[in-house]
Design a protein around this motif. Structure first.
Motif, PDB file in Angstrom:
ATOM      1  N   ALA A 104       0.837  -1.202   0.000  1.00 33.99           N
ATOM      2  CA  ALA A 104       0.000   0.000   0.000  1.00 33.99           C
ATOM      3  C   ALA A 104       0.866   1.244   0.000  1.00 33.99           C
ATOM      4  O   ALA A 104       0.389   2.342  -0.297  1.00 33.99           O
ATOM      5  N   ARG A 137      -5.579   4.233  -0.158  1.00 38.09           N
ATOM      6  CA  ARG A 137      -5.387   3.467   1.077  1.00 38.09           C
ATOM      7  C   ARG A 137      -4.675   4.264   2.160  1.00 38.09           C
ATOM      8  O   ARG A 137      -4.298   3.695   3.187  1.00 38.09           O
ATOM      9  N   GLY A 138      -4.510   5.557   1.931  1.00 41.50           N
ATOM     10  CA  GLY A 138      -3.848   6.360   2.961  1.00 41.50           C
ATOM     11  C   GLY A 138      -3.587   7.772   2.500  1.00 41.50           C
ATOM     12  O   GLY A 138      -4.130   8.245   1.510  1.00 41.50           O
ATOM     13  N   ARG A 141      -2.626  11.982   7.112  1.00 38.54           N
ATOM     14  CA  ARG A 141      -3.787  11.934   8.000  1.00 38.54           C
ATOM     15  C   ARG A 141      -3.434  12.422   9.400  1.00 38.54           C
ATOM     16  O   ARG A 141      -2.263  12.572   9.738  1.00 38.54           O
ATOM     17  N   SER A 151       0.526   7.915   6.305  1.00 40.29           N
ATOM     18  CA  SER A 151       0.259   6.558   6.775  1.00 40.29           C
ATOM     19  C   SER A 151      -0.694   5.892   5.800  1.00 40.29           C
ATOM     20  O   SER A 151      -1.441   6.559   5.080  1.00 40.29           O
ATOM     21  N   VAL A 152      -0.666   4.564   5.777  1.00 42.85           N
ATOM     22  CA  VAL A 152      -1.521   3.804   4.867  1.00 42.85           C
ATOM     23  C   VAL A 152      -2.135   2.620   5.605  1.00 42.85           C
ATOM     24  O   VAL A 152      -1.627   2.176   6.639  1.00 42.85           O
ATOM     25  N   ASP A 153      -3.213   2.120   5.050  1.00 43.47           N
ATOM     26  CA  ASP A 153      -3.844   0.909   5.557  1.00 43.47           C
ATOM     27  C   ASP A 153      -3.389  -0.255   4.684  1.00 43.47           C
ATOM     28  O   ASP A 153      -3.904  -0.453   3.576  1.00 43.47           O
ATOM     29  N   GLY A 154      -2.420  -0.984   5.155  1.00 40.70           N
ATOM     30  CA  GLY A 154      -1.905  -2.095   4.376  1.00 40.70           C
ATOM     31  C   GLY A 154      -0.397  -2.213   4.506  1.00 40.70           C
ATOM     32  O   GLY A 154       0.246  -1.440   5.236  1.00 40.70           O
TER      33      GLY A 154
END
Length: 258
Positions: A104, A137-138, A141, A151-154
């Motif tokens: 991600a 995915r990010g 934030r 930041s990312v989700d994954g």
């Protein structure tokens, strides 16, 4: 896989050219300018970048705005004083050729120049940063506008090669920048209920110096490493003092002029 480069800038005519040149492999370059009074915007447009104007209201907000304006979902975010090094460029191209599969986002070390010498030890390096990611995915934030981080989700993968950083034009500029950042961080922490203590006032600066200069071998960078460690320790001291003043009802900045 198309890739957008996103940059924020203000009065960076002297440095923005090298930054743009290092991003020539990207499919587009978006520059969000916050009202530069020099030739920054003109230089960016001449290099083929898409320049957008937006009043500055925080580093995080400005960078997230740039990401949202990109035409492509995969974005590479840089500051005007940063450049993609040759090895990092090849690593990014290899990851893109593979469709950025399984990740991600990507992070890589940032190598900072400090008055004529690249710092390779201490708290200055490797200073890994997440700058290449899928914006679906990010992104940039959170609520903190200073010392912002994406930041990312994954999964986040590491890439080889350095992001080259030229953060300071002079010691005077570094000290002014450090003091401004210390005030912004103190105000951020105070607004969220954090408080300074005697221990933090006395020990935190000493620990920052000891950790960077001794435990992380900042001394191997010669006098550059020594000065850098002292200035960074002073930043911790300034931030603690300003937080202490705020919690005791004292101002840490001059009031706005009428």
């Amino acid at each position: 896989m198309p890739l957008s480069a996103c940059i924020i800038a203000f009065n960076e005519a002297g440095r923005i050219g090298d930054c743009l040149a290092s991003l020539s492999f990207c499919d587009e370059i978006v520059v969000v300018d916050s009202g530069s009074t020099d030739a920054t915007a003109a230089l960016c447009e001449a290099a083929g970048a898409r320049v957008l104007q937006r009043p500055f209201d925080g580093f995080r907000s400005q960078k997230q705005f740039a990401v949202e304006q990109a035409r492509h979902d995969w974005v590479l975010c840089l500051d005007a004083d940063e450049r993609v090094g040759p090895e990092l460029r090849e690593s990014i191209l290899a990851a893109r050729a593979g469709g950025f599969s399984g990740a991600a986002g990507y992070r890589f070390p940032r190598l900072s120049d400090y008055f004529g010498r690249f710092l390779r030890h201490g708290n200055a390096y490797p200073d890994r940063v997440l700058r290449l990611f899928d914006r679906r995915r990010g992104g940039w934030r959170g609520e903190r506008e200073i010392h912002e981080a994406a930041s990312v989700d994954g999964p986040v993968h590491d890439l080889r090669g350095d992001l080259i950083h030229y953060p300071y034009r002079s010691l005077e500029q570094q000290l002014a920048k450090t003091q401004r950042y210390a005030r912004m961080m103190a105000e951020h922490e105070f607004a969220r209920g954090k408080r300074a203590t005697w221990t933090r006032l006395v020990l935190a600066p000493a620990w920052r110096f000891w950790r960077g200069y001794v435990l992380r071998a900042g001394f191997l960078d010669g006098w550059h490493g020594l000065v850098y460690a002292y200035v960074r320790a002073n930043y911790v001291r300034q931030k603690a003092i300003m937080l202490w003043l705020l919690q005791n009802g004292q101002a840490v900045a001059d009031p706005p002029r009428e």
